[in-house]
Design a protein around this motif. Structure first.
Motif: not given
Length: 152
Positions: A111-112, A137, A144-146
């Motif tokens: 997810n993010y 994102h 955002f971090h994946y």
């Protein structure tokens, strides 16, 4: 220790009364969703969903949305109640075994996460998720971090 139980309408109502501010910020930044919209969408997805309770008090609702019946990959999500921060130890005790149980059903979870949510990022790292570099994102184009984790 936290109890993991099926989600009830009472859990949903309780969560909406006490949702964590970082979660609200993330819903808006990702998709311009209100908490009620984000929770409704999460609960309507095909997959699994649970509530975590400590001494009968809701800590969070979480789950995994499955893209199709043909895959064992899923999008993991969690929406926290404000009291999760006050009862963090009770929550953390069961996180890893619960994640292991989820990974027995799903081969890959991802997810993010909003880059502003440092507490969530540290928790994901503690659980062994790979955190990718932040990139724009979602609806607001914020960083955002994946994140992802697979079994094996």
């Amino acid at each position: 220790m936290a109890d993991v139980v099926p989600v009830t309408p009472e859990h949903v109502a309780e969560l909406l009364q006490g949702i964590r501010a970082p979660d609200v910020d993330e819903f808006w930044a990702a998709a311009r969703l209100t908490p009620a919209q984000a929770l409704s969408m999460s609960l309507e997805c095909r997959g699994d969903r649970w509530a975590a309770l400590h001494e009968g008090k809701l800590l969070c609702i979480f789950g995994v949305a499955r893209g199709s019946l043909l895959t064992t990959s899923g999008t993991i999500w969690l929406i926290g109640h404000r009291r999760i921060d006050r009862m963090a130890r009770a929550f953390l005790v069961d996180c890893r075994p619960t994640l292991d149980a989820i990974l027995s059903r799903y081969s890959h979870l991802s997810n993010y996460v909003d880059a502003r949510n440092r507490r969530a990022i540290r928790w994901l790292q503690w659980l062994g998720f790979q955190i990718h570099p932040a990139a724009p994102h979602g609806a607001e184009g914020l960083p955002f971090h994946y994140f992802e984790k697979g079994c094996g």
